[in-house]
Scaffold this motif. Structure first.
Motif, mmCIF file in Angstrom:
data_model
loop_
_atom_site.group_PDB
_atom_site.id
_atom_site.type_symbol
_atom_site.label_atom_id
_atom_site.label_comp_id
_atom_site.label_asym_id
_atom_site.label_seq_id
_atom_site.Cartn_x
_atom_site.Cartn_y
_atom_site.Cartn_z
ATOM 1 N N SER A 105 -8.157 -6.485 4.966
ATOM 2 C CA SER A 105 -9.391 -7.034 4.268
ATOM 3 C C SER A 105 -10.350 -7.241 5.507
ATOM 4 O O SER A 105 -10.199 -6.866 6.578
ATOM 5 N N GLY A 106 -11.536 -7.386 4.968
ATOM 6 C CA GLY A 106 -12.604 -7.361 5.780
ATOM 7 C C GLY A 106 -14.110 -7.350 5.380
ATOM 8 O O GLY A 106 -14.785 -6.877 5.790
ATOM 9 N N VAL A 123 -8.870 2.123 4.571
ATOM 10 C CA VAL A 123 -9.460 1.215 5.162
ATOM 11 C C VAL A 123 -9.952 0.297 3.999
ATOM 12 O O VAL A 123 -10.707 0.958 2.922
ATOM 13 N N ARG A 124 -9.785 -1.044 3.897
ATOM 14 C CA ARG A 124 -10.256 -1.846 2.828
ATOM 15 C C ARG A 124 -11.021 -2.887 3.315
ATOM 16 O O ARG A 124 -10.992 -3.625 4.275
ATOM 17 N N LYS A 125 -12.249 -2.893 2.585
ATOM 18 C CA LYS A 125 -13.234 -3.986 3.114
ATOM 19 C C LYS A 125 -13.457 -4.838 1.766
ATOM 20 O O LYS A 125 -13.672 -4.427 0.668
ATOM 21 N N ARG A 169 -18.188 3.351 -3.473
ATOM 22 C CA ARG A 169 -18.442 4.705 -2.682
ATOM 23 C C ARG A 169 -19.457 5.481 -2.777
ATOM 24 O O ARG A 169 -20.263 5.848 -1.876
ATOM 25 N N ASP A 170 -19.704 5.646 -4.003
ATOM 26 C CA ASP A 170 -20.740 6.641 -4.371
ATOM 27 C C ASP A 170 -22.128 6.287 -3.955
ATOM 28 O O ASP A 170 -22.927 7.108 -3.223
ATOM 29 N N ALA A 171 -22.563 4.674 -4.097
ATOM 30 C CA ALA A 171 -23.614 4.323 -3.546
ATOM 31 C C ALA A 171 -23.695 4.171 -2.259
ATOM 32 O O ALA A 171 -24.919 4.438 -1.604
ATOM 33 N N LEU A 172 -22.677 3.751 -1.370
ATOM 34 C CA LEU A 172 -22.855 3.966 0.126
ATOM 35 C C LEU A 172 -22.777 4.859 0.684
ATOM 36 O O LEU A 172 -23.474 5.422 1.693
ATOM 37 N N MET A 199 0.898 -1.105 -0.106
ATOM 38 C CA MET A 199 -0.078 -0.026 -0.171
ATOM 39 C C MET A 199 1.043 1.211 0.013
ATOM 40 O O MET A 199 1.959 1.384 0.694
ATOM 41 N N SER A 200 0.554 2.251 -0.672
ATOM 42 C CA SER A 200 1.225 3.561 -0.769
ATOM 43 C C SER A 200 1.153 4.137 0.281
ATOM 44 O O SER A 200 0.278 4.375 0.865
ATOM 45 N N ALA A 201 2.298 4.828 0.757
ATOM 46 C CA ALA A 201 2.382 5.641 2.032
ATOM 47 C C ALA A 201 1.550 6.854 1.858
ATOM 48 O O ALA A 201 1.289 7.653 2.599
ATOM 49 N N ASN A 202 1.132 7.327 0.459
ATOM 50 C CA ASN A 202 0.417 8.545 0.362
ATOM 51 C C ASN A 202 -0.974 8.132 -0.098
ATOM 52 O O ASN A 202 -1.703 9.078 -0.294
ATOM 53 N N ARG A 203 -1.573 7.030 0.170
ATOM 54 C CA ARG A 203 -2.945 6.622 -0.105
ATOM 55 C C ARG A 203 -3.802 7.424 0.922
ATOM 56 O O ARG A 203 -3.563 7.110 2.055
#
Length: 128
Positions: free
Chosen positions: A127-128, A9-11, A40-43, A1-5
């Protein structure tokens, strides 16, 4: 994962073939090619419909009724005497805090808040 991300949070989700076909159809309808952005837009833009669980509220209603009676007695005394003392104000604040606590506990019990949470939402997950 990029440090600048920005999004840390990943699901993960699982879909049946029928569900996934419906999602792809909706994505095509709005011209979306990126599932993450679509999700993202939907949620984040959807109106959530809250389902009120039926519960036995007798204990809560009884406790709130008792507190309401106490507040009414205080109000009657204040209206009769035309005097508000610091102790009366403190008692009213105590009763209001008791109401707040009862309602908060009832809401937490109904929603399951705090139960089954795997991680703190502010903590990044892989993950999750």
């Amino acid at each position: 994962m990029s440090a600048n991300r920005e999004r840390i949070v990943r699901k993960q989700m699982y879909f049946s073939a029928v569900e996934w076909a419906g999602i792809v159809r909706r994505m095509r309808t709005i011209g979306s090619r990126n599932f993450s952005q679509f999700a993202r837009d939907a949620l984040l833009s959807v109106n959530i419909i809250v389902s009120h669980k039926e519960a036995n509220n007798r204990a809560l209603i009884s406790a709130l009724g008792r507190i309401g009676n106490n507040l009414n007695q205080i109000a009657r005394q204040v209206n009769t005497d035309q005097v508000v003392t610091l102790s009366i104000v403190h008692r009213c604040l105590e009763l209001m805090e008791e109401i707040y606590q009862l309602i908060r506990e009832d809401m937490e019990e109904r929603s399951g808040y705090g139960q089954g949470l795997e991680t703190d939402p502010s903590e990044p997950t892989r993950s999750g």
